[in-house]
Write an enzyme that holds these catalytic residues in place. Sequence first.
Site, PDB file in Angstrom:
ATOM      1  N   SER A 198      17.309   0.583   0.680  1.00 26.07           N
ATOM      2  CA  SER A 198      17.029   0.689  -0.756  1.00 26.07           C
ATOM      3  C   SER A 198      18.350   0.820  -1.498  1.00 26.07           C
ATOM      4  O   SER A 198      19.318   1.371  -0.948  1.00 26.07           O
ATOM      5  CB  SER A 198      16.171   1.923  -1.042  1.00 26.07           C
ATOM      6  OG  SER A 198      16.094   2.147  -2.444  1.00 26.07           O
TER       7      SER A 198
ATOM      8  N   TYR B 171      13.717  10.812   0.545  1.00 25.49           N
ATOM      9  CA  TYR B 171      13.668   9.341   0.652  1.00 25.49           C
ATOM     10  C   TYR B 171      15.085   8.759   0.595  1.00 25.49           C
ATOM     11  O   TYR B 171      15.470   7.929   1.423  1.00 25.49           O
ATOM     12  CB  TYR B 171      12.814   8.798  -0.493  1.00 25.49           C
ATOM     13  CG  TYR B 171      12.694   7.290  -0.571  1.00 25.49           C
ATOM     14  CD1 TYR B 171      11.769   6.605   0.211  1.00 25.49           C
ATOM     15  CD2 TYR B 171      13.487   6.552  -1.448  1.00 25.49           C
ATOM     16  CE1 TYR B 171      11.645   5.213   0.119  1.00 25.49           C
ATOM     17  CE2 TYR B 171      13.370   5.171  -1.545  1.00 25.49           C
ATOM     18  CZ  TYR B 171      12.443   4.510  -0.762  1.00 25.49           C
ATOM     19  OH  TYR B 171      12.325   3.150  -0.850  1.00 25.49           O
TER      20      TYR B 171
HETATM   21  P1  NDP Z   1       3.988  -0.591  -0.029  1.00 28.50           P
HETATM   22  O1  NDP Z   1       3.577   0.841  -0.017  1.00 28.50           O
HETATM   23  O2  NDP Z   1       3.563  -1.454  -1.144  1.00 28.50           O
HETATM   24  O3  NDP Z   1       3.563  -1.280   1.357  1.00 28.50           O
HETATM   25  C1  NDP Z   1       3.860  -0.588   2.546  1.00 28.50           C
HETATM   26  C2  NDP Z   1       3.406  -1.374   3.743  1.00 28.50           C
HETATM   27  O4  NDP Z   1       3.792  -0.644   4.905  1.00 28.50           O
HETATM   28  C3  NDP Z   1       1.920  -1.555   3.812  1.00 28.50           C
HETATM   29  O5  NDP Z   1       1.649  -2.763   4.479  1.00 28.50           O
HETATM   30  C4  NDP Z   1       1.483  -0.360   4.656  1.00 28.50           C
HETATM   31  O6  NDP Z   1       0.282  -0.676   5.330  1.00 28.50           O
HETATM   32  C5  NDP Z   1       2.636  -0.223   5.626  1.00 28.50           C
HETATM   33  N1  NDP Z   1       2.874   1.135   6.086  1.00 28.50           N
HETATM   34  C6  NDP Z   1       2.905   2.270   5.347  1.00 28.50           C
HETATM   35  N2  NDP Z   1       3.175   3.324   6.139  1.00 28.50           N
HETATM   36  C7  NDP Z   1       3.307   2.830   7.386  1.00 28.50           C
HETATM   37  C8  NDP Z   1       3.573   3.408   8.648  1.00 28.50           C
HETATM   38  N3  NDP Z   1       3.722   4.731   8.789  1.00 28.50           N
HETATM   39  N4  NDP Z   1       3.639   2.605   9.732  1.00 28.50           N
HETATM   40  C9  NDP Z   1       3.457   1.274   9.625  1.00 28.50           C
HETATM   41  N5  NDP Z   1       3.182   0.665   8.463  1.00 28.50           N
HETATM   42  C10 NDP Z   1       3.117   1.447   7.358  1.00 28.50           C
HETATM   43  O7  NDP Z   1       5.614  -0.546   0.071  1.00 28.50           O
HETATM   44  P2  NDP Z   1       6.707  -1.624  -0.380  1.00 28.50           P
HETATM   45  O8  NDP Z   1       6.291  -2.976   0.049  1.00 28.50           O
HETATM   46  O9  NDP Z   1       7.074  -1.363  -1.786  1.00 28.50           O
HETATM   47  O10 NDP Z   1       7.961  -1.128   0.492  1.00 28.50           O
HETATM   48  C11 NDP Z   1       8.367  -1.746   1.693  1.00 28.50           C
HETATM   49  C12 NDP Z   1       9.748  -1.249   2.055  1.00 28.50           C
HETATM   50  O11 NDP Z   1      10.654  -1.543   1.002  1.00 28.50           O
HETATM   51  C13 NDP Z   1       9.838   0.263   2.280  1.00 28.50           C
HETATM   52  O12 NDP Z   1      10.740   0.524   3.336  1.00 28.50           O
HETATM   53  C14 NDP Z   1      10.399   0.774   0.968  1.00 28.50           C
HETATM   54  O13 NDP Z   1      11.072   1.999   1.123  1.00 28.50           O
HETATM   55  C15 NDP Z   1      11.349  -0.360   0.627  1.00 28.50           C
HETATM   56  N6  NDP Z   1      11.706  -0.417  -0.790  1.00 28.50           N
HETATM   57  C16 NDP Z   1      10.776  -0.723  -1.740  1.00 28.50           C
HETATM   58  C17 NDP Z   1      11.135  -0.793  -3.073  1.00 28.50           C
HETATM   59  C18 NDP Z   1      10.171  -1.147  -4.162  1.00 28.50           C
HETATM   60  O14 NDP Z   1      10.570  -1.073  -5.330  1.00 28.50           O
HETATM   61  N7  NDP Z   1       8.943  -1.527  -3.875  1.00 28.50           N
HETATM   62  C19 NDP Z   1      12.526  -0.513  -3.492  1.00 28.50           C
HETATM   63  C20 NDP Z   1      13.416  -0.204  -2.408  1.00 28.50           C
HETATM   64  C21 NDP Z   1      13.009  -0.158  -1.117  1.00 28.50           C
HETATM   65  P3  NDP Z   1      -0.909   0.380   5.575  1.00 28.50           P
HETATM   66  O15 NDP Z   1      -1.302   0.910   4.245  1.00 28.50           O
HETATM   67  O16 NDP Z   1      -1.942  -0.350   6.297  1.00 28.50           O
HETATM   68  O17 NDP Z   1      -0.263   1.398   6.456  1.00 28.50           O
END
Ligand code: NDP
Length: 246
Positions: A141, A155
């Site tokens: 991030s 985080y």
């Molecule tokens: P979302 O919450 O929109 O999606 C998260 C995804 O990860 C879902 O598919 C969820 O599926 C899965 N997930 C959540 N927890 C777990 C777990 N413990 N094990 C396996 N799968 C898991 O997140 P984003 O797409 O926004 O974020 C993705 C990555 O990008 C993260 O690492 C986040 O920190 C990073 N990021 C995002 C930003 C943003 O602005 N969106 C900015 C900077 C970084 P399910 O619900 O089925 O578990």
Amino acid sequence: MTKLNGKTALVTGASRGIGAGIARRLAAEGASVAITYTKGADAAAAVVGEIEKAGGKAIAIQADAADARAVTAAVEQTVAAFGRLDILVNNAGTAIPKTFEETTIEEMDRVIDINLRGVLVTTQAALKHLPDGGRIITIGSVIGERMMTPGLVAYAATKGAVKMFTQGLAREVGPRGITVNNVQPGPIDTDLNPAAGDWAEPQIANTALKRYGHVDDIAAMVAFVAGPEASYITGANLSIDGGTNA
Ligand code: NDP
């Protein structure tokens, strides 16, 4: 687009959001793709369905990134299904926004176990299979480099840690031609960080472009780093942040 033909990728946390975008893009480039999720079985099946409908190959595996046994099994299941593993994308991540003083130890553990320990364990399991020239890409991030939002202390600590994990591991596996990179998104419109959410306004103000990005902006960079043209990029922290950290 065929630059990943014959390759297999594992994308963690890819039933929604950035991970789903990455899975779709890598599949469109020709890779067979395994995705993990925890709760969203239907959403994960829909991502697999979309990829298959477009002529690609995909499987979904339930594996909590905080569960070392489950992620190790997911790596093995990927190799069993597709015969190899070339690209690991550590995308699964979560945030529990609240002030540091109000954050419980359980909440800190959860964020650390998914965002940091999960990355370490999954990568270690994947390294047993990655061939020379393999790719390890972690979704960090912009907050891993510069912090301007209160309420995300634990985080931010995990995202700073995956930055140094990337730089450290790049040195160890470089002689095998395996690259290790950290893609650092700024505000990207997902369930985790909705562009219409309460926290959106200050994040938009912090960007140079004055807007949120799209999951495809991150997927495009991941596909590039996963591809053959990026073989001399390693240990890099690549910000896709609309100028947030400019
Ligand atoms: P979302 O919450 O929109 O999606 C998260 C995804 O990860 C879902 O598919 C969820 O599926 C899965 N997930 C959540 N927890 C777990 C777990 N413990 N094990 C396996 N799968 C898991 O997140 P984003 O797409 O926004 O974020 C993705 C990555 O990008 C993260 O690492 C986040 O920190 C990073 N990021 C995002 C930003 C943003 O602005 N969106 C900015 C900077 C970084 P399910 O619900 O089925 O578990």
